[in-house]
Design a protein around this motif. Structure first.
Motif, PDB file in Angstrom:
ATOM      1  N   LEU A 199     -10.307 -10.766   6.423  1.00  0.00           N
ATOM      2  CA  LEU A 199      -9.732 -10.201   7.434  1.00  0.00           C
ATOM      3  C   LEU A 199     -10.788  -9.072   8.004  1.00  0.00           C
ATOM      4  N   ASP A 203      -8.360  -4.795  10.997  1.00  0.00           N
ATOM      5  CA  ASP A 203      -7.402  -5.504  11.046  1.00  0.00           C
ATOM      6  C   ASP A 203      -6.223  -4.726  10.285  1.00  0.00           C
ATOM      7  N   ASP A 248      -3.504  -5.636   8.822  1.00  0.00           N
ATOM      8  CA  ASP A 248      -3.234  -6.161   7.362  1.00  0.00           C
ATOM      9  C   ASP A 248      -4.340  -5.697   6.382  1.00  0.00           C
ATOM     10  N   THR A 272      -3.728  -2.012   5.519  1.00  0.00           N
ATOM     11  CA  THR A 272      -2.527  -1.933   4.473  1.00  0.00           C
ATOM     12  C   THR A 272      -3.166  -2.078   2.951  1.00  0.00           C
ATOM     13  N   ARG A 273      -3.737  -3.092   2.936  1.00  0.00           N
ATOM     14  CA  ARG A 273      -4.571  -3.504   1.889  1.00  0.00           C
ATOM     15  C   ARG A 273      -5.460  -2.510   1.181  1.00  0.00           C
TER      16      ARG A 273
END
Ligand SMILES: *Cc1c(COP(=O)(O)O)cnc(C)c1O
Length: 365
Positions: free
Chosen positions: A31, A35, A37, A40-41
């Motif tokens: 990613l 990004d 996502d 969030t990670r």
């Protein structure tokens, strides 16, 4: 030509074998570092790090480098020219702290201890009336000794307490907030069970407000890093450097696994495996190096028996059993072995394998 890929048991002072989940995560589709996502990670990773640190510090993050980068970051952000740093030295990593702090221009007050002994908290506290920083290593990987950081936290006065938790994190009880750790750094490749490459870091709000405004290092400037990792005041993320996204995914996976096990259970597992190894080595007639009562379970130091060639025995273990253990450090290079049971390796099967293999090595090397 196909290349042989050896599959080692990494029973040295680190890196240890990673958790399978951590290895699998290295293969996730990549990613971008901005990004949503990935963000969030990253947030989930920072949350997992708070659990293993025992902190609620908002500034808890994986720095992009190994444990030594964490060490540098701690000192460059807290020490200016002429500041006093009291540093407890009972092994290689305490020595390295002195080197790093003096490169920041600090006046280093070094409190030396015999290798193999824990730090003497009263002596460290009495070394200077008003230091900016007091620093110590929680788990000295070079000697196999655990020191009492909680006790140091209770006598630090107005100084900022910097703790090296590279080998303790995930393997020994660690409670940054309860113990008064103001700045802590760690590594991924020891008891967290991840490949080397990130430095879990935490700093309290109080310590952050006392930081060096413009540290000598741009890359390690915590003020700049916060804008990316924590989001700036508007909540947006700004580019500072490209986060090692694959490594963060790997760390997240290991932290999820540790959380599922329970951090206290992970500490207990390291304790049980290490004690079992130490008892087994003593039953074989070997002598342990670190002072009794202060021995790390995750990293055992044991004296090489008389008449055994340390390097030959280690080569025997590698060739015949795919087992890596470590030699000693400094003057103990040839007379001490360092045996790690970290992360997924902290279990009975590893202990049995090690004891059998070491017995063979002593006989045959
Ligand atoms: C391994 C270690 C470090 C250094 O970490 P690197 O990942 O090798 O840079 C620092 N302190 C201690 C106690 C360690 O065990």
């Amino acid at each position: 030509m196909p290349t042989m890929i050896p599959n080692r048991h990494l029973f040295g002072p680190g890196p240890s074998n990673p958790y399978p989940e951590a290895t699998a995560a290295l293969g996730y589709p990549l990613l971008g570092h901005l990004d949503p996502d990935f963000i969030t990670r990253l947030d989930n990773t920072c949350e997992g790090l708070r659990r293993v640190w025992g902190t609620t510090n908002s500034r808890t993050l994986p720095l992009s480098g190994t444990g030594s980068l964490g060490m540098e970051t701690a000192f460059v952000n807290t020490l200016s020219k002429g500041d006093v740093a009291v540093i407890a030295v009972n092994g290689l990593f305490g020595q390295r702290m002195c080197e790093v702090a003096s490169r920041c221009g600090a006046e280093v007050v070094r409190v030396d201890h015999d290798f193999g002994q824990p730090i003497d908290v009263e002596r460290v506290a009495a070394a200077h009336p008003n230091p900016t920083v007091i620093a110590a290593v929680h788990a000295e990987t070079s000697t196999g000794v655990l020191s009492d950081i909680k006790a140091l936290g209770s006598v630090k006065g107005d100084a900022l307490l910097i703790a090296d938790a590279v080998t303790s994190i995930g393997g020994s009880e660690l409670r940054a907030d309860d113990w008064g750790i103001d700045v802590g750094y760690a590594g991924t490749q020891k008891c967290l069970g991840v490949a080397p490459g990130l430095a879990p870091f935490t700093i309290s709000d109080a310590a952050f407000s006392r930081r060096v405004e413009t540290p000598q290092s741009w890359y390690m400037d915590l003020g700049l890093l916060g804008g990316y990792v924590g989001g700036n005041s508007g909540g947006g993320r700004t580019y500072h450097h490209t986060a090692p996204v694959a490594m963060v995914a790997s760390l997240e996976a290991a932290l999820d696994r540790i959380t599922a096990e329970g951090i206290e259970n992970a500490w207990a597992r390291h304790e049980a495996a290490g004690r079992k190894l130490q008892t087994g080595l003593q039953d074989m007639g070997l002598d342990l190096f670190a002072a009794e009562g202060h021995r790390l379970p995750q990293l055992t130091t044991v004296k090489v028996p008389d008449g055994v060639d340390s390097a030959a025995a280690r080569a025997f273990l590698l060739t015949n059993f795919d087992i890596e253990i470590g030699g000693g450090v400094g003057e103990y290079a040839d007379t001490v072995w360092r045996i790690g049971l970290m992360g997924p390796n902290a279990n009975d099967a590893s202990v049995a394998l090690l004891l059998g293999a070491i017995e063979e090595a002593i006989k045959n090397a």
